[in-house]
Design an enzyme around this catalytic site. Structure first.
Site, PDB file in Angstrom:
ATOM      1  N   LYS A 112      12.967  -9.008   7.599  1.00  0.00           N
ATOM      2  CA  LYS A 112      11.572  -9.422   7.502  1.00  0.00           C
ATOM      3  C   LYS A 112      11.382 -10.900   7.836  1.00  0.00           C
ATOM      4  O   LYS A 112      10.295 -11.321   8.196  1.00  0.00           O
ATOM      5  CB  LYS A 112      11.031  -9.101   6.122  1.00  0.00           C
ATOM      6  CG  LYS A 112      11.195  -7.600   5.814  1.00  0.00           C
ATOM      7  CD  LYS A 112      10.059  -7.024   5.064  1.00  0.00           C
ATOM      8  CE  LYS A 112      10.042  -5.510   5.031  1.00  0.00           C
ATOM      9  NZ  LYS A 112      11.249  -4.870   4.505  1.00  0.00           N
TER      10      LYS A 112
HETATM   11  C1  PLP Z   1      11.358  -3.443   4.714  1.00  0.00           C
HETATM   12  C2  PLP Z   1      12.735  -2.938   4.799  1.00  0.00           C
HETATM   13  C3  PLP Z   1      13.019  -1.708   5.419  1.00  0.00           C
HETATM   14  C4  PLP Z   1      11.932  -0.816   5.977  1.00  0.00           C
HETATM   15  O1  PLP Z   1      11.273  -1.405   7.076  1.00  0.00           O
HETATM   16  P1  PLP Z   1       9.849  -0.861   7.521  1.00  0.00           P
HETATM   17  O2  PLP Z   1       9.368  -1.773   8.580  1.00  0.00           O
HETATM   18  O3  PLP Z   1       8.996  -0.901   6.281  1.00  0.00           O
HETATM   19  O4  PLP Z   1      10.044   0.530   8.000  1.00  0.00           O
HETATM   20  C5  PLP Z   1      14.343  -1.318   5.516  1.00  0.00           C
HETATM   21  N1  PLP Z   1      15.341  -2.077   5.018  1.00  0.00           N
HETATM   22  C6  PLP Z   1      15.103  -3.257   4.410  1.00  0.00           C
HETATM   23  C7  PLP Z   1      16.246  -4.026   3.872  1.00  0.00           C
HETATM   24  C8  PLP Z   1      13.808  -3.716   4.286  1.00  0.00           C
HETATM   25  O5  PLP Z   1      13.571  -4.896   3.682  1.00  0.00           O
END
Ligand code: PLP
Length: 463
Positions: A112
């Site tokens: 993220k």
């Molecule tokens: C947010 C997240 C996901 C899922 O990603 P999306 O974009 O919501 O599908 C998977 N793994 C981790 C570690 C995350 O922080």
């Protein structure tokens, strides 16, 4: 470039407006009115370029005249300067033709950061110019919140409130949200699950009086700028394995469908992606939907991959919009059904279109744990539980002739308990965050009640 709502009943916006707005006023999500495409030569020319240069080329067509090329290049440079790896998104090989894309070298150790660090810089540049103030409210299953707080802490024109489900995030995740001392960031522990937090955020966006009074802005993956930032690493990784001269498959651990939707966008832009595999944990609504069993909510069962413990997958709406030939009225009807009845069936034609692009798989808790153990034994790579879900599902979909890239979405040290159980050693935090457990925490706990949350936000803002 103009942005339109998936529910066809909100004003068209430019990039800056779509980025600052987040959710459209008709409840829909903004998408570009068309996808710009690259020629094979243009993609080939990305090979060997820096991550930042590829980021500039991939995102430039979407920015319009919001920023000049020089401004935009500066924004990108600042966004990725704090990453702990010179390649930003390095590839590691797990097996013949199976590669792991390590997306966890940012400041909060999850993918993220790629989007959030960029958005922080984009907001800073846009608000610095206009003098406007915004209040960012976001819901998190753990990683979005820490990434947002890290990206926006200390910024003059922004107050940040992050709602997370009390007791359902890891200690590292919580501490990353509760230890920053800046007075413009606030961690709020809600007595509920992630879907409750996400629903509260959506309700606040639909409360126009509140929305306008606090200058609400959203940085959940409903924000188009976040999806856009994530398109970049599909290009950077694919070209380093031989695209556009070879087809590349991707497997993506999925919760809110943001990361995998970025892969879909890359494909629409001309990147030769073969399979796009949606990998879910035991909370498998997306796997069931893509397998033709309808999009039907069930309860969320907490798992060892908590960032994927989601039943209402916001960005799936963007995929549905295209699968329904960009018919906003049809999407509105589906979303109304979801709200009223807890689910909907996908029409035969739309399902066919989805299945032309996406395949899916599910990974149980046992399989997740076993995959961490087996990968460590086979390669020495320590996977976080989310990445392990991806690796397991990727192995089931791997084509011997086609390189498969699995997205590693978080650093194992973010989920030390699940990892320790599988490999019998505790993954260490990188040196630069060694003091995380020594800092004091600041958090407000609140019942799962919209009015109570809104009051906290109104009273907690500066200026
Ligand atoms: C947010 C997240 C996901 C899922 O990603 P999306 O974009 O919501 O599908 C998977 N793994 C981790 C570690 C995350 O922080």
């Amino acid at each position: 470039m103009k942005y339109i709502s998936t529910r066809a009943n909100a004003p068209e916006l430019n990039f800056e407006q779509a980025m600052l707005t987040g959710l459209a006023r008709d409840g829909g999500l903004y998408v570009p009115e068309s996808f710009p495409t690259f020629s094979s030569d243009e993609i080939a020319d990305m090979a060997g370029q820096s991550y930042e240069e590829i980021a500039f080329r991939v995102m430039r067509p979407y920015i319009g005249d919001t920023f000049t090329d020089t401004e935009f290049k500066d924004i990108i440079a600042r966004a990725y300067a704090g990453f702990g790896h010179a390649a930003r998104a390095p590839l590691v090989q797990l097996a013949p033709n199976h590669f792991l894309l390590e997306l966890f070298h940012g400041p909060t150790l999850a993918f993220k950061d790629f989007a959030m660090q960029l958005i922080g810089q984009l907001f800073q540049a846009a608000l610095g110019r206009s003098g406007d103030r915004v209040t960012i409210v976001g819901a998190t299953s753990g990683d979005t919140g820490s990434a947002a707080i890290e990206a926006f802490r200390g910024l003059d024109n922004v107050d940040v409130f992050i709602l997370f489900p009390h007791g359902r995030v890891s200690d590292v995740q919580r501490r990353q949200m509760t230890t920053p001392a800046d007075d413009n960031v606030h961690a709020i522990a809600v007595d509920g699950d992630f879907d409750d937090c996400q629903a509260a955020v959506k309700d606040m966006f639909n409360d126009f009086e509140f929305r306008d009074a606090v200058g609400l802005a959203g940085v959940n993956s409903i924000n188009w700028a976040r999806v856009l930032a994530q398109v970049v690493y599909y290009f950077s990784s694919a070209v380093s394995l031989g695209a556009p001269h070879r087809t590349i498959d991707f497997t993506v651990p999925t919760g809110n469908f943001g990361d995998i939707f970025a892969g879909y966008v890359a494909k629409r832009m001309g990147l030769p992606i073969g399979k796009l595999v949606v990998a879910t944990n035991q909370n498998d609504i997306l796997h069931r939907a893509i397998s033709g069993k309808g999009y039907i909510k069930q309860g969320v069962t907490p798992s060892i991959s908590p960032s994927m413990d989601i039943q209402v997958s916001s960005n799936f709406e963007r995929a549905l919009f295209d699968a329904y030939d960009r018919d906003g009225a049809a999407v509105t009807q589906l979303m109304d059904e979801l709200k009223a009845e807890g689910g909907f069936t996908i029409s035969q034609g739309a399902l066919q279109r989805l299945q032309d692009v996406f395949t899916s798989g599910r990974c149980s808790e046992d399989e997740t744990s076993r995959t961490i153990t087996e990968q460590f034994a086979a390669t020495g790579e320590v996977l976080c539980p989310h990445s392990a879900v991806g690796v397991k599902v990727a192995e089931e979909h791997q084509d011997a002739q086609v390189p498969m890239i699995t997205l590693a979405t978080a650093h194992p040290a973010k989920f030390p308990d699940a990892v320790e159980q599988a490999v019998h050693q505790r993954p260490a935090l990188p040196e630069r965050m060694k003091n995380l457990f020594d800092l004091p925490e600041r958090v407000t706990r609140v019942e799962n009640d919209l009015a109570a949350i809104q009051t906290l936000i109104k009273e907690g803002r500066r200026g």
